[in-house]
Scaffold this motif. Sequence first.
Motif, PDB file in Angstrom:
ATOM      1  N   LEU A  72      -2.654   0.261  -0.610  1.00 11.68           N
ATOM      2  CA  LEU A  72      -3.236   0.880   0.583  1.00 11.68           C
ATOM      3  C   LEU A  72      -2.178   1.619   1.392  1.00 11.68           C
ATOM      4  N   ILE A  73      -0.972   1.061   1.448  1.00 10.73           N
ATOM      5  CA  ILE A  73       0.114   1.729   2.167  1.00 10.73           C
ATOM      6  C   ILE A  73       0.607   2.944   1.397  1.00 10.73           C
ATOM      7  N   LEU A  74       0.713   2.779   0.076  1.00 10.43           N
ATOM      8  CA  LEU A  74       1.255   3.860  -0.748  1.00 10.43           C
ATOM      9  C   LEU A  74       0.312   5.048  -0.859  1.00 10.43           C
ATOM     10  N   VAL A  83      -1.009   4.774  -7.738  1.00  9.05           N
ATOM     11  CA  VAL A  83       0.148   4.066  -7.177  1.00  9.05           C
ATOM     12  C   VAL A  83       0.185   2.599  -7.587  1.00  9.05           C
ATOM     13  N   LYS A  84      -0.795   2.142  -8.359  1.00  7.31           N
ATOM     14  CA  LYS A  84      -0.796   0.727  -8.748  1.00  7.31           C
ATOM     15  C   LYS A  84       0.458   0.340  -9.524  1.00  7.31           C
ATOM     16  N   PRO A  85       0.927   1.153 -10.504  1.00  6.90           N
ATOM     17  CA  PRO A  85       2.160   0.771 -11.200  1.00  6.90           C
ATOM     18  C   PRO A  85       3.352   0.616 -10.265  1.00  6.90           C
ATOM     19  N   LEU A  86       3.468   1.506  -9.277  1.00 10.74           N
ATOM     20  CA  LEU A  86       4.576   1.404  -8.328  1.00 10.74           C
ATOM     21  C   LEU A  86       4.428   0.160  -7.463  1.00 10.74           C
ATOM     22  N   ALA A 117       9.332   9.380   1.034  1.00 11.93           N
ATOM     23  CA  ALA A 117       8.054   9.177   1.720  1.00 11.93           C
ATOM     24  C   ALA A 117       7.585   7.731   1.592  1.00 11.93           C
ATOM     25  N   VAL A 118       7.789   7.128   0.425  1.00  9.22           N
ATOM     26  CA  VAL A 118       7.409   5.729   0.214  1.00  9.22           C
ATOM     27  C   VAL A 118       8.245   4.821   1.105  1.00  9.22           C
ATOM     28  N   VAL A 119       9.555   5.036   1.104  1.00 13.09           N
ATOM     29  CA  VAL A 119      10.441   4.198   1.913  1.00 13.09           C
ATOM     30  C   VAL A 119      10.070   4.310   3.392  1.00 13.09           C
ATOM     31  N   ILE A 124       7.828   1.910   8.313  1.00  9.16           N
ATOM     32  CA  ILE A 124       6.957   2.043   9.485  1.00  9.16           C
ATOM     33  C   ILE A 124       6.067   0.806   9.619  1.00  9.16           C
ATOM     34  N   VAL A 125       5.492   0.364   8.493  1.00  6.63           N
ATOM     35  CA  VAL A 125       4.638  -0.825   8.513  1.00  6.63           C
ATOM     36  C   VAL A 125       5.452  -2.057   8.908  1.00  6.63           C
ATOM     37  N   ALA A 126       6.673  -2.175   8.382  1.00  4.48           N
ATOM     38  CA  ALA A 126       7.531  -3.305   8.737  1.00  4.48           C
ATOM     39  C   ALA A 126       7.842  -3.314  10.228  1.00  4.48           C
TER      40      ALA A 126
END
Length: 264
Positions: A72-74, A83-86, A117-119, A124-126
Motif C-alpha cells: 500500500l505504501i509502495l 510492487v509485491k516482489p519488492l 522515491a521508495v526510500v 515519511i511513514v516512519a
Amino acid sequence: MTANRTFQEPPLPLFLDPEGDSDEAPAQPVAARPGERRGAAPSYLADHRARLRERFIAGGADPMPDYELLELILFRAIPRQDVKPLARRLIDTFGDFSRVLSATPARLSSVPGAGPAVVTELKIVAAAANRLARSRVMHRPVLSGWDALLDYCHTAMSHAGTEEFRVLFLDRKNVLIADEPQGRGTVDHVPVYPREILRRALELGASAIILVHNHPSGDPTPSQADITMTQRIQIGADVMGITVHDHLVIGAGREVSFRREGLL
C-alpha cells in the motif's frame, strides 16, 4: 516496386517505472489487453491495487500481512509496477514491517528496487508514526499514561542500529515537557554525561526525569555500565531535588524498567 509497409512503433514496457525509481531489470514488453491504454498499468494490476485498498479501508491493517501493508505504501512510490516482489524482498531483508520503516536510507537503498522515491515514502511513514506516538505523550501526565509512553519509546528507539540515550523531562505535575536525545553512540555504547543532563533539567525547570536508552542487540538486560551510570545521575539529581522516576532500557519488543527491577 515494393508493397506499402506500415511502420509500427514497438510497444512500451508496461512495468517500467517512468521516474527510474526501481533498480530491477525492466519487464519484457507486454501487449495491452483490449480496452487498456498503452503505457498505463494493466487492468489486472489496477484491480489488485483497488482490492487491496478496499480491504484496508474495510478491515484495517490488523488482518493484513506485513508485505501487503508495504505494498500500500509502495503504490505511491512506484505507480505502474507490481510492487509485491519488492515488498517481500524488504520484509525478507529487515525482518518485519516496523524494521523496514526504521531502517536507514542507506540500508533501504541497498535493496534492489528500492530507489529514492521508495526510500522517501517509507521514511515519511516512519516519521508520521513517530510523531503520532509522540503526540500521545507530550504535554500529558506521564505516570498515568505509562503504556503510551512505552509505545512511544519502542516506536522511536527499538529498531535503531546504534545506541541512543534520551531524557524525558517532567514538571512538578509529572507532565512531559521535553523529550531530548542526549547522545548517540555505537552498537553497544553511548556516551552519557550526568552533568549535562542535570544542567538541562535545571534550564527547563524540570522536577523529574525519566532516562531511556536502547540496546540494538534486542536484549534489554541492563549492563553494569548502565547501572553505574544511572546511580551517578541519581546521586546528582538527589542533590538538586530532581526525581529520577525510572530508567527504561528498550529492546526488541520488550523493555526493562530499573524501577520495577529494584535498581532505582
